[in-house]
Write a protein that holds these residues in place. Structure first.
Motif, PDB file in Angstrom:
ATOM      1  N   GLU A  69     135.526  26.506  99.543  1.00  0.00           N
ATOM      2  CA  GLU A  69     136.442  26.382 100.674  1.00  0.00           C
ATOM      3  C   GLU A  69     136.384  27.697 101.451  1.00  0.00           C
ATOM      4  O   GLU A  69     136.414  28.776 100.860  1.00  0.00           O
ATOM      5  N   VAL A  70     136.280  27.587 102.764  1.00  0.00           N
ATOM      6  CA  VAL A  70     136.309  28.772 103.617  1.00  0.00           C
ATOM      7  C   VAL A  70     137.724  28.916 104.163  1.00  0.00           C
ATOM      8  O   VAL A  70     138.194  28.066 104.923  1.00  0.00           O
ATOM      9  N   THR A  71     138.409  29.961 103.736  1.00  0.00           N
ATOM     10  CA  THR A  71     139.752  30.249 104.227  1.00  0.00           C
ATOM     11  C   THR A  71     139.679  31.419 105.192  1.00  0.00           C
ATOM     12  O   THR A  71     138.638  32.062 105.338  1.00  0.00           O
ATOM     13  N   GLU A  72     140.800  31.722 105.829  1.00  0.00           N
ATOM     14  CA  GLU A  72     140.823  32.871 106.736  1.00  0.00           C
ATOM     15  C   GLU A  72     140.528  34.173 106.014  1.00  0.00           C
ATOM     16  O   GLU A  72     140.070  35.140 106.618  1.00  0.00           O
ATOM     17  N   LEU A  73     140.784  34.202 104.685  1.00  0.00           N
ATOM     18  CA  LEU A  73     140.605  35.424 103.899  1.00  0.00           C
ATOM     19  C   LEU A  73     139.278  35.467 103.149  1.00  0.00           C
ATOM     20  O   LEU A  73     139.017  36.411 102.415  1.00  0.00           O
ATOM     21  N   GLY A  74     138.432  34.451 103.333  1.00  0.00           N
ATOM     22  CA  GLY A  74     137.154  34.426 102.634  1.00  0.00           C
ATOM     23  C   GLY A  74     136.981  33.175 101.803  1.00  0.00           C
ATOM     24  O   GLY A  74     137.747  32.215 101.918  1.00  0.00           O
ATOM     25  N   LEU A  75     135.969  33.169 100.922  1.00  0.00           N
ATOM     26  CA  LEU A  75     135.642  31.991 100.129  1.00  0.00           C
ATOM     27  C   LEU A  75     136.652  31.769  99.001  1.00  0.00           C
ATOM     28  O   LEU A  75     137.222  32.717  98.455  1.00  0.00           O
ATOM     29  N   ARG A  76     136.814  30.496  98.657  1.00  0.00           N
ATOM     30  CA  ARG A  76     137.732  30.121  97.579  1.00  0.00           C
ATOM     31  C   ARG A  76     137.177  28.928  96.820  1.00  0.00           C
ATOM     32  O   ARG A  76     136.602  28.015  97.403  1.00  0.00           O
ATOM     33  N   ASP A  77     137.361  28.948  95.500  1.00  0.00           N
ATOM     34  CA  ASP A  77     137.058  27.800  94.655  1.00  0.00           C
ATOM     35  C   ASP A  77     138.182  27.694  93.635  1.00  0.00           C
ATOM     36  O   ASP A  77     138.175  28.353  92.597  1.00  0.00           O
ATOM     37  N   GLY A  78     139.193  26.896  93.937  1.00  0.00           N
ATOM     38  CA  GLY A  78     140.364  26.778  93.073  1.00  0.00           C
ATOM     39  C   GLY A  78     141.130  28.096  93.003  1.00  0.00           C
ATOM     40  O   GLY A  78     141.479  28.686  94.022  1.00  0.00           O
ATOM     41  N   ASP A  79     141.368  28.575  91.766  1.00  0.00           N
ATOM     42  CA  ASP A  79     142.075  29.841  91.584  1.00  0.00           C
ATOM     43  C   ASP A  79     141.191  31.054  91.868  1.00  0.00           C
ATOM     44  O   ASP A  79     141.681  32.177  91.937  1.00  0.00           O
ATOM     45  N   MET A  80     139.914  30.816  92.008  1.00  0.00           N
ATOM     46  CA  MET A  80     138.968  31.908  92.220  1.00  0.00           C
ATOM     47  C   MET A  80     138.860  32.203  93.716  1.00  0.00           C
ATOM     48  O   MET A  80     138.345  31.391  94.482  1.00  0.00           O
ATOM     49  N   ARG A  81     139.383  33.361  94.103  1.00  0.00           N
ATOM     50  CA  ARG A  81     139.391  33.734  95.512  1.00  0.00           C
ATOM     51  C   ARG A  81     138.742  35.093  95.689  1.00  0.00           C
ATOM     52  O   ARG A  81     138.802  35.952  94.811  1.00  0.00           O
ATOM     53  N   ASP A  82     138.136  35.293  96.824  1.00  0.00           N
ATOM     54  CA  ASP A  82     137.303  36.473  97.049  1.00  0.00           C
ATOM     55  C   ASP A  82     138.118  37.756  97.173  1.00  0.00           C
ATOM     56  O   ASP A  82     138.990  37.866  98.037  1.00  0.00           O
TER      57      ASP A  82
END
Length: 337
Positions: A77-90
């Motif tokens: 998932e591309v969020t405003e804060l960077g990539l995300r995969d579930g609880d794993m965020r950049d």
């Protein structure tokens, strides 16, 4: 009668429908003309935006803990804060000194040996000769919120506890360090306060300066033709790796589309000594590939105030439209007329 003429006759001074039926018919006509005009305007807008395929996504990586190993994913998932995969965020976790200043592999090269995973609401840390450490992603509100400092800007993080602090301090054989976690209700850093080319809407938690870093495989291949000891993408820590374009072509991408995601180019990535840390050994060389990059990838003299003495490799992008992207998807450059 043209649309313009029709709208003109309805708005003529003194015009008044003689009956309720007439009023309804007139209102419907105005509404229909308005919808038609808006539809034509949207179609014209799309017609003026040309998409040109420039490559294919070959890699996606999330770096949950700043300076530690990246986690390759097939879909993100591309969020405003960077990539995300579930609880794993950049870059949502950060090692700090007790006074709140960040600690990265620039100071502690062995951080690159720490691997990170997220399972069942827990962060799992592994490192050579260390027992695995498991901690909850959602921390207790009893845990203190720390004031942290990253490249001169303040940001908060919730302390992950004494056990985690001892784990990092033992592994790095260092002064006391602590681990903090960024939470979404906290204020991220504004990228344009870090580097001027970013927009006020671009923001990051503990990343250096931009939400996404894009590098082409051709750029790495070109660099490796100039090096005695080859390097990998792990030396440069991109969010998105792209194939099918020429070396350094990503420098010219102003706006790109991947899947339903739209990204806006901000600036090149000025490289530092972190690129000289061997991702397999955690040993810092302080020379290559940095010295070779300096021989041919320096900025235009007009941009020296921005990039200083750093060679350029890869490009930072802000997020115009959030969504999901997958390995194998085409990358399109947007050309607006």
């Amino acid at each position: 009668m043209s649309s313009a003429a029709g709208l003109g006759s309805f708005s003529a001074p003194g015009w008044l429908p003689r009956s309720r039926l007439g009023w309804l018919c007139a209102s419907g006509a105005v509404l229909a003309l308005g919808v038609a005009a808006a539809w034509r305007w949207r179609r014209a807008g799309r017609a003026e935006r040309l998409l040109v395929r420039v490559g294919t996504v070959t890699g996606l990586s999330i770096y949950p803990l700043k300076s530690c190993q990246g986690v390759p994913v097939k879909r993100a998932e591309v969020t405003e804060l960077g990539l995300r995969d579930g609880d794993m965020r950049d870059r949502f976790w950060l090692v700090i000194k007790e006074d709140g200043h960040m600690v990265t592999a620039r100071q502690e090269p062995r951080l690159v040996l720490v691997s990170v995973a997220c399972e069942n609401g827990h962060l799992i840390l592994k490192a050579p000769e260390m027992k695995d450490l498991i901690l909850p992603v959602q921390l207790s509100e009893k845990n203190a919120v720390k004031d942290c400092r990253i490249f001169g800007l303040d940001i908060q993080g919730r302390d992950c506890g004494d056990d985690v602090a001892r784990w990092f301090t033992t592994f790095l054989n260092s002064e006391p360090y602590r681990l903090v976690h960024f939470e979404t209700q906290m204020n991220p850093r504004k990228c344009n306060q870090i580097e001027k080319p970013f927009r006020a809407t671009d923001k990051v938690p503990y990343s250096d300066c931009g939400p996404l870093l894009v590098i082409s495989e051709a750029s790495l291949e070109d660099l490796n033709t100039r090096l005695e000891k080859k390097v990998t993408m792990r030396n440069f820590r991109p969010s998105i790796t792209v194939s099918g374009c020429s070396a350094y072509e990503e420098d010219s991408w102003d706006k790109i589309i991947i899947g339903d995601v739209e990204l806006k180019g901000a600036m090149a990535c000025g490289r530092c000594i972190l690129t000289t840390v061997d991702p397999d050994t955690g040993i810092i060389d302080r020379k290559e590939p940095l010295e070779t990059l300096k021989s041919y990838r320096m900025c235009d003299p007009a941009l020296k105030d921005l990039y200083k003495s750093a060679p350029l490799f890869g490009n930072f992008f802000g997020v115009d439209k959030i969504g999901t992207i997958e390995v194998g998807e085409p990358v399109y450059k947007i050309i607006e007329h």
